[in-house]
Design a protein around this motif. Structure first.
Motif, mmCIF file in Angstrom:
data_model
loop_
_atom_site.group_PDB
_atom_site.id
_atom_site.type_symbol
_atom_site.label_atom_id
_atom_site.label_comp_id
_atom_site.label_asym_id
_atom_site.label_seq_id
_atom_site.Cartn_x
_atom_site.Cartn_y
_atom_site.Cartn_z
ATOM 1 N N PRO A 31 0.807 -1.230 0.000
ATOM 2 C CA PRO A 31 0.000 0.000 0.000
ATOM 3 C C PRO A 31 0.842 1.283 0.000
ATOM 4 C CG PRO A 31 -0.858 -1.560 1.609
ATOM 5 C CD PRO A 31 0.428 -2.121 1.102
ATOM 6 N N ALA B 32 2.030 1.832 -3.462
ATOM 7 C CA ALA B 32 0.907 2.238 -4.322
ATOM 8 C C ALA B 32 0.589 3.715 -4.139
ATOM 9 C CB ALA B 32 -0.316 1.378 -4.017
ATOM 10 N N TYR C 162 -5.098 -3.300 -2.969
ATOM 11 C CA TYR C 162 -5.397 -1.984 -2.427
ATOM 12 C C TYR C 162 -6.032 -2.094 -1.059
ATOM 13 C CZ TYR C 162 -10.239 -2.805 -3.749
ATOM 14 O OH TYR C 162 -11.490 -3.331 -3.856
ATOM 15 N N VAL D 70 -5.090 3.383 -0.369
ATOM 16 C CA VAL D 70 -4.853 3.306 -1.817
ATOM 17 C C VAL D 70 -6.111 3.729 -2.566
ATOM 18 C CG1 VAL D 70 -4.272 1.788 -3.746
ATOM 19 C CG2 VAL D 70 -3.090 1.520 -1.546
ATOM 20 N N HIS E 279 -11.515 -4.995 -7.694
ATOM 21 C CA HIS E 279 -11.153 -3.742 -8.339
ATOM 22 C C HIS E 279 -12.401 -3.030 -8.855
ATOM 23 C CE1 HIS E 279 -6.962 -5.478 -9.140
ATOM 24 N NE2 HIS E 279 -6.788 -4.457 -8.333
#
Length: 121
Positions: A25, A28, A58, A62, A89
């Motif tokens: 994370p 990201a 994520y 994120v 996602h």
């Protein structure tokens, strides 16, 4: 390899936001922040953007960074595509769209996304 970079497809310049495989994370969020800085240096309404999220993980931080990225990018982007979303996602994608009020088209693979993007000028 830089995650935010230009590539070319059929003679058109495409900004690639390559977050594929990012599982940490902190990495990201840092990558998203670097993308925002890069994009802020571009002319308004000038970018065709492909974001690749295949095999990325994520968390709440994120997701928040992605929402901010999509909203931040709006003035700079002509068209945007996202590639490689899994089931989870897609949930995050809906949150990004609601937050940013953007229309970001989804694709299963990069070739489809690139072919669509070059028709969006």
């Amino acid at each position: 390899m830089e995650r935010t970079r230009f590539t070319e497809h059929k003679g058109k310049r495409i900004l690639l936001l390559d977050y594929a495989g990012v599982r940490d994370p902190d990495e990201a969020v840092a990558s998203v922040r670097r993308s925002m800085e890069f994009i802020a240096r571009q002319p308004l309404n000038s970018l065709l953007v492909m974001t690749v999220v295949r095999d990325a993980r994520y968390n709440a931080a994120v997701l928040q960074a992605m929402k901010e990225l999509a909203a931040h990018n709006a003035p700079y982007v002509k068209a945007s595509a996202v590639v490689g979303m899994s089931g989870l996602h897609r949930i995050a994608y809906q949150a990004v769209l609601m937050f940013s009020k953007r229309n970001i088209k989804t694709f299963d693979d990069e070739a489809q996304a690139l072919d669509w993007l070059v028709t969006q000028e």
